[in-house]
Write a protein that holds these residues in place. Structure first.
Motif: not given
Length: 536
Positions: A153-163, A194-195, A137-138, A128-131
């Protein structure tokens, strides 16, 4: 009548007569957002939340309607009842980018949904954070997206990619690069390419070839050269950064190609004036069994425009409609208009601009007026100028175009009217500048700049080039300068334009044989286009 039907659907739902609600809804010849909100509410009241979610896609896929706050509230309630976390996040992201994102009822429903779905801290798990970050951002809400990201609380490639991808899509290209570098400094492993395609797209939009090449090196280092969407992004990036040879090289080395691959190279070659090559690539694409998309036809008509293939351009425009069932967009109509205008088919162009299913903007009318001036068609030019003036234009170059059009026809009262409007609106033309990159050094030149430390060398070379080109038949095009200036003053004005200064500097300081890449903030005027071509 529509209101009565909607009220009946709502009444049947409240009375528990869901079958009657559905039957009446299906019989409606026309459905509006209220109809949809009524039937979705009835589904929820009948404890059929799964029907709410299954019916909803037809609202915009089949009928082209956008959900309002009532519909969003129904969807959120259905997701909460079913405990559908994935669908709930999708609804949440869609709500964030919608025009009703500030509705308090829906926001409260979202909090309730998160609680019922068992999501900790108001649903702020990784998904949900990533969504939410992606949605913010979009939609261009950069600060909201970054602040939410920083609270994760934690960052990963998915959240970085979303932003990062979201910021690229909303036009925050420079910010996306800084964030990408920050991600790399934190040691985030790029296990999904993808990023990379997103950040390549940012360098393409910025037209910064050096950055694009650095990302390309990273692609090679990580072993993602064979990724289809990364290769597509690289073709597009090199084409937009004026390195069409590299774009064609990557395209030629691609093992797999889709419609995006072919469209990128067709549009790229067309934009570089390689019309015959673009049309040949289109024939090759068709031979593979692929069908063109809307962007493909933009490139094809654009290619025809730059070599005057009027019949071919008309053919592509009609083929798009008849053979592929596509509806022309404003961009397609504008490309066809440009083709007709450049080729002197001004009456057909005027008819197109009046009958196309889109309201032409100031730039579209100004392009037609410019063509009228170029082909010296005063009759159509005055009609177009009068209409353009009635639109209350805002672009300073449009006022210059109008003033020169009226002056050419000796309509001095109209010239005075344009000048008064310029004064009343305090029209100030944005200062033109050109940036040239040589190695690790970049230089920015302003139009009319005479304070550069090497101005004497630049001025000397410009005089030499100007004299040599005039000896070979070059005649300065001063149509972009106000009409009432003396010819010598007009030529002096274009002599100091920023792109000329950048070209001269590049010739003085660049290594012989080096390609000069110059980025400009405004459209290049006709004279500078001719000047740079002849210098080349």
């Amino acid at each position: 009548m529509q209101i009565h039907f909607n009220n009946l659907i709502n009444m049947y739902g409240k009375c528990g007569l869901i079958r009657d609600s559905l039957n009446l809804f299906n019989l409606l010849p026309h459905r509006d957002p209220v109809s949809w909100a009524s039937i979705l509410t009835a589904n929820n009241q009948a404890n059929l939340p799964h029907l709410t979610l299954s019916m909803f896609p037809a609202m915009f896929k089949q009928e082209g309607l956008q959900p309002d706050h009532y519909v969003f509230a129904c969807l959120v309630k259905a997701c909460a009842t079913l405990g559908a976390i994935k669908q709930g996040n999708q609804v949440h992201a869609s709500f964030i980018v919608s025009p009703v994102s500030d509705d308090n009822v829906v926001n409260s429903s979202l909090v309730d949904m998160d609680a019922k779905c068992g999501l900790p801290d108001s649903g702020h798990n990784t998904i949900s954070w990533t969504a939410l970050i992606s949605g913010y951002a979009q939609s261009g809400r950069k600060l909201d997206a970054i602040q939410l990201f920083q609270k994760m609380p934690t960052e990963n490639l998915l959240s970085w990619t979303a932003l990062i991808s979201g910021l690229v899509q909303s036009g925050h290209w420079v910010d996306s690069f800084y964030l990408f570098m920050e991600m790399q400094s934190k040691g985030i492993d790029i296990v999904d390419p993808f990023i990379l395609s997103s950040i390549i797209g940012a360098s393409a939009n910025l037209a910064v070839l050096g950055l694009g090449k650095q990302i390309h090196c990273l692609v090679i280092l990580l072993g993602y050269e064979s990724s289809l969407f990364v290769s597509n992004a690289l073709v597009d990036m090199y084409a937009k950064c004026s390195d069409i040879l590299s774009a064609k090289k990557i395209f030629g080395e691609m093992i797999q190609r889709d419609i995006v691959s072919w469209t990128s190279i067709i549009v790229g070659t067309a934009q570089h004036g390689l019309a015959e090559e673009a049309l040949s690539l289109y024939d090759q694409m068709l031979s593979t069994g692929l069908k063109p998309n809307e962007v493909t036809f933009v490139g094809l008509i654009y290619a025809c425009s730059h070599v005057g293939l009027v019949s071919k351009g008309r053919y592509f425009f009609n083929s798009m409609i008849k053979d592929y069932g596509m509806s022309p967009s404003l961009q397609h109509c504008t490309c066809l208009l440009d083709l007709l205008s450049r080729s002197g088919h001004l009456e057909e162009a005027e008819n197109l601009i009046k009958t196309m299913p889109f309201k032409p903007d100031e730039a579209t009318w100004a392009a037609l007026l410019s063509a009228c001036n170029h082909h010296r068609n005063t009759d159509i030019g005055i009609r177009v100028a009068d209409h353009l003036l009635s639109l209350t234009p805002e672009d300073p170059s449009t006022f210059i175009l109008l003033s020169n059009t009226y002056a050419s026809a000796a309509m001095w009262e109209s010239v005075s009217k344009v000048r008064r409007l310029m004064a009343d609106m305090e029209i100030r033309r944005e200062p033109g500048y050109s940036c040239i990159v040589l190695g690790k050094e970049s230089k920015l030149f302003l139009a009319g700049e005479t304070s550069h430390p090497e101005k004497d060398e630049i001025f000397g070379l410009l005089k030499e080039l100007d004299a040599e080109m005039k000896r070979r038949g070059y005649i300065p095009d001063t149509s972009s300068v106000l009409h009432d200036l003396e010819q010598q003053e007009k030529e002096r004005h274009i002599f100091w334009l920023s792109e000329r200064l950048a070209v001269a500097y590049g010739l003085l300081k660049g290594i012989p044989g080096t390609v000069l890449h110059i980025v400009k903030n405004l459209r290049v005027c006709g004279d500078c286009h001719t000047y740079c071509f002849k210098v080349h």
